[in-house]
Design an enzyme around this catalytic site. Structure first.
Site, PDB file in Angstrom:
ATOM      1  N   HIS A  18       0.838  -1.207   0.000  1.00  0.00           N
ATOM      2  CA  HIS A  18       0.000   0.000   0.000  1.00  0.00           C
ATOM      3  C   HIS A  18       0.873   1.257   0.000  1.00  0.00           C
ATOM      4  CE1 HIS A  18      -3.048  -2.593   2.382  1.00  0.00           C
ATOM      5  NE2 HIS A  18      -3.532  -2.466   1.150  1.00  0.00           N
ATOM      6  N   LYS A  42     -17.564  -6.416   8.631  1.00  0.00           N
ATOM      7  CA  LYS A  42     -16.205  -6.950   8.648  1.00  0.00           C
ATOM      8  C   LYS A  42     -15.606  -6.824  10.046  1.00  0.00           C
ATOM      9  CE  LYS A  42     -12.207  -6.825   5.609  1.00  0.00           C
ATOM     10  NZ  LYS A  42     -11.536  -6.144   4.532  1.00  0.00           N
ATOM     11  N   ARG A  91      -1.536  -6.796  -7.505  1.00  0.00           N
ATOM     12  CA  ARG A  91      -0.444  -7.696  -7.149  1.00  0.00           C
ATOM     13  C   ARG A  91      -0.335  -8.865  -8.100  1.00  0.00           C
ATOM     14  NH1 ARG A  91      -2.627  -9.024  -1.350  1.00  0.00           N
ATOM     15  NH2 ARG A  91      -4.373  -9.191  -2.753  1.00  0.00           N
ATOM     16  N   SER A 128      -2.711  -7.533   3.485  1.00  0.00           N
ATOM     17  CA  SER A 128      -3.077  -7.274   4.883  1.00  0.00           C
ATOM     18  C   SER A 128      -3.447  -8.561   5.599  1.00  0.00           C
ATOM     19  CB  SER A 128      -4.243  -6.277   4.954  1.00  0.00           C
ATOM     20  OG  SER A 128      -3.819  -5.003   4.529  1.00  0.00           O
TER      21      SER A 128
END
Length: 153
Positions: A18, A42, A91, A128
Protein backbone atom coordinates in the site's frame (compact mmCIF):
# COMPACT_ATOMS: atom_id res chain seq x y z
CA UNK A 1 -7.61 21.45 -12.67
CA UNK A 2 -5.98 19.54 -9.82
CA UNK A 3 -5.65 15.81 -10.43
CA UNK A 4 -7.03 14.14 -7.33
CA UNK A 5 -7.14 10.40 -6.73
CA UNK A 6 -8.87 8.40 -4.03
CA UNK A 7 -7.08 5.26 -2.86
CA UNK A 8 -9.78 3.22 -1.09
CA UNK A 9 -9.31 0.19 1.13
CA UNK A 10 -9.63 -1.20 4.61
CA UNK A 11 -5.87 -0.96 5.32
CA UNK A 12 -6.05 -3.48 8.18
CA UNK A 13 -3.14 -2.70 8.45
CA UNK A 14 -1.39 -0.65 5.77
CA UNK A 15 1.34 -2.77 4.18
CA UNK A 16 4.55 -1.90 2.36
CA UNK A 17 2.61 -2.66 -0.85
CA UNK A 18 0.00 0.00 0.00
CA UNK A 19 2.78 2.38 1.01
CA UNK A 20 4.50 1.88 -2.34
CA UNK A 21 1.30 2.54 -4.32
CA UNK A 22 0.59 5.75 -2.36
CA UNK A 23 4.19 6.95 -2.73
CA UNK A 24 4.14 6.34 -6.47
CA UNK A 25 0.63 7.78 -6.75
CA UNK A 26 1.74 11.17 -5.47
CA UNK A 27 4.11 11.44 -8.42
CA UNK A 28 1.13 11.03 -10.78
CA UNK A 29 -1.50 13.08 -8.96
CA UNK A 30 -1.60 16.47 -7.26
CA UNK A 31 -3.34 14.87 -4.30
CA UNK A 32 -3.95 11.31 -3.08
CA UNK A 33 -6.74 10.80 -0.58
CA UNK A 34 -6.34 7.51 1.27
CA UNK A 35 -9.93 6.55 2.06
CA UNK A 36 -10.49 3.94 4.74
CA UNK A 37 -13.81 2.25 4.04
CA UNK A 38 -16.07 1.35 6.94
CA UNK A 39 -17.78 -2.02 6.62
CA UNK A 40 -19.93 -2.90 9.63
CA UNK A 41 -19.99 -6.57 8.60
CA UNK A 42 -16.20 -6.95 8.65
CA UNK A 43 -14.20 -7.82 11.76
CA UNK A 44 -11.00 -5.79 11.86
CA UNK A 45 -7.79 -6.51 13.75
CA UNK A 46 -7.05 -2.80 14.19
CA UNK A 47 -9.51 -0.08 15.13
CA UNK A 48 -10.44 2.58 12.61
CA UNK A 49 -8.48 5.14 14.63
CA UNK A 50 -5.37 2.92 14.66
CA UNK A 51 -5.54 2.28 10.92
CA UNK A 52 -5.95 5.99 10.22
CA UNK A 53 -3.03 6.90 12.51
CA UNK A 54 -0.74 4.28 10.91
CA UNK A 55 -1.30 5.89 7.51
CA UNK A 56 -1.16 9.49 8.72
CA UNK A 57 2.11 8.80 10.56
CA UNK A 58 3.58 7.12 7.46
CA UNK A 59 2.88 10.20 5.32
CA UNK A 60 3.11 13.00 7.90
CA UNK A 61 5.79 14.76 5.85
CA UNK A 62 3.90 14.55 2.56
CA UNK A 63 1.28 17.30 2.14
CA UNK A 64 -0.05 15.63 -1.02
CA UNK A 65 -1.44 12.70 1.04
CA UNK A 66 -4.51 12.96 3.25
CA UNK A 67 -6.39 10.25 5.11
CA UNK A 68 -10.15 10.05 5.65
CA UNK A 69 -12.77 7.48 6.55
CA UNK A 70 -15.98 6.87 4.65
CA UNK A 71 -19.05 4.70 4.23
CA UNK A 72 -20.91 3.95 1.02
CA UNK A 73 -19.85 3.90 -2.60
CA UNK A 74 -16.36 5.03 -3.50
CA UNK A 75 -17.69 6.90 -6.53
CA UNK A 76 -20.00 8.92 -4.26
CA UNK A 77 -16.96 9.84 -2.16
CA UNK A 78 -15.06 10.81 -5.31
CA UNK A 79 -17.88 13.11 -6.38
CA UNK A 80 -18.02 14.69 -2.92
CA UNK A 81 -14.24 15.30 -2.97
CA UNK A 82 -14.12 16.35 -6.66
CA UNK A 83 -11.70 13.49 -7.30
CA UNK A 84 -11.45 12.37 -10.93
CA UNK A 85 -9.59 9.12 -10.29
CA UNK A 86 -9.63 6.00 -8.17
CA UNK A 87 -6.16 4.59 -7.52
CA UNK A 88 -5.75 0.82 -7.10
CA UNK A 89 -2.78 -1.50 -6.79
CA UNK A 90 -2.52 -4.84 -8.56
CA UNK A 91 -0.44 -7.70 -7.15
CA UNK A 92 -1.48 -10.56 -9.41
CA UNK A 93 -3.93 -11.69 -12.13
CA UNK A 94 -6.65 -12.46 -9.56
CA UNK A 95 -6.46 -8.86 -8.31
CA UNK A 96 -6.77 -7.65 -11.89
CA UNK A 97 -9.93 -9.64 -12.60
CA UNK A 98 -11.58 -8.50 -9.37
CA UNK A 99 -10.53 -4.85 -9.77
CA UNK A 100 -11.45 -4.78 -13.46
CA UNK A 101 -15.08 -5.64 -12.68
CA UNK A 102 -15.26 -2.90 -10.05
CA UNK A 103 -13.61 -0.37 -12.38
CA UNK A 104 -16.09 -1.16 -15.19
CA UNK A 105 -19.00 -0.79 -12.75
CA UNK A 106 -17.66 2.51 -11.43
CA UNK A 107 -17.21 3.84 -14.97
CA UNK A 108 -20.76 2.76 -15.88
CA UNK A 109 -22.13 4.60 -12.83
CA UNK A 110 -19.91 7.68 -13.12
CA UNK A 111 -17.22 9.35 -15.20
CA UNK A 112 -14.54 8.46 -12.68
CA UNK A 113 -11.56 6.57 -14.09
CA UNK A 114 -9.64 3.90 -12.22
CA UNK A 115 -5.86 3.98 -12.50
CA UNK A 116 -4.03 0.74 -11.75
CA UNK A 117 -0.44 0.56 -10.58
CA UNK A 118 1.41 -2.72 -10.44
CA UNK A 119 2.91 -3.35 -7.04
CA UNK A 120 6.67 -3.42 -6.85
CA UNK A 121 8.05 -6.92 -7.26
CA UNK A 122 9.52 -6.85 -3.75
CA UNK A 123 6.08 -6.19 -2.18
CA UNK A 124 3.76 -8.08 -4.53
CA UNK A 125 3.39 -11.03 -2.15
CA UNK A 126 2.26 -8.89 0.81
CA UNK A 127 -1.41 -8.57 1.73
CA UNK A 128 -3.08 -7.27 4.88
CA UNK A 129 -4.48 -10.74 5.54
CA UNK A 130 -0.97 -12.24 5.44
CA UNK A 131 0.25 -9.51 7.82
CA UNK A 132 -2.63 -10.22 10.22
CA UNK A 133 -1.79 -13.93 10.14
CA UNK A 134 1.87 -13.22 10.90
CA UNK A 135 0.83 -10.97 13.82
CA UNK A 136 -1.63 -13.55 15.20
CA UNK A 137 1.10 -16.17 15.16
CA UNK A 138 3.80 -14.02 16.74
CA UNK A 139 5.95 -13.55 13.63
CA UNK A 140 8.02 -10.52 12.66
CA UNK A 141 5.41 -8.40 10.92
CA UNK A 142 7.70 -5.34 10.87
CA UNK A 143 9.33 -6.43 7.60
CA UNK A 144 5.92 -6.26 5.87
CA UNK A 145 4.57 -2.87 7.02
CA UNK A 146 5.72 0.75 7.38
CA UNK A 147 7.43 1.67 10.68
CA UNK A 148 4.26 3.43 11.85
CA UNK A 149 2.45 0.09 12.29
CA UNK A 150 2.97 -0.97 15.89
CA UNK A 151 1.11 -3.86 17.48
CA UNK A 152 0.27 -3.29 21.14
CA UNK A 153 0.99 -6.35 23.23
Amino acid sequence: MKRKAVFPGSFDPITLGHYDIIKRGVSLFDEVVVAIGINADKKYMFSLEERKKFIEDSFKDNPKVSVITYEGLTIDLCRKLDAQFILRGLRNPADFEFEKAIAHTNRKLSKIETVFLLTASNTSYISSSIVRDVIRNGGDYTVLVPESVVVKK
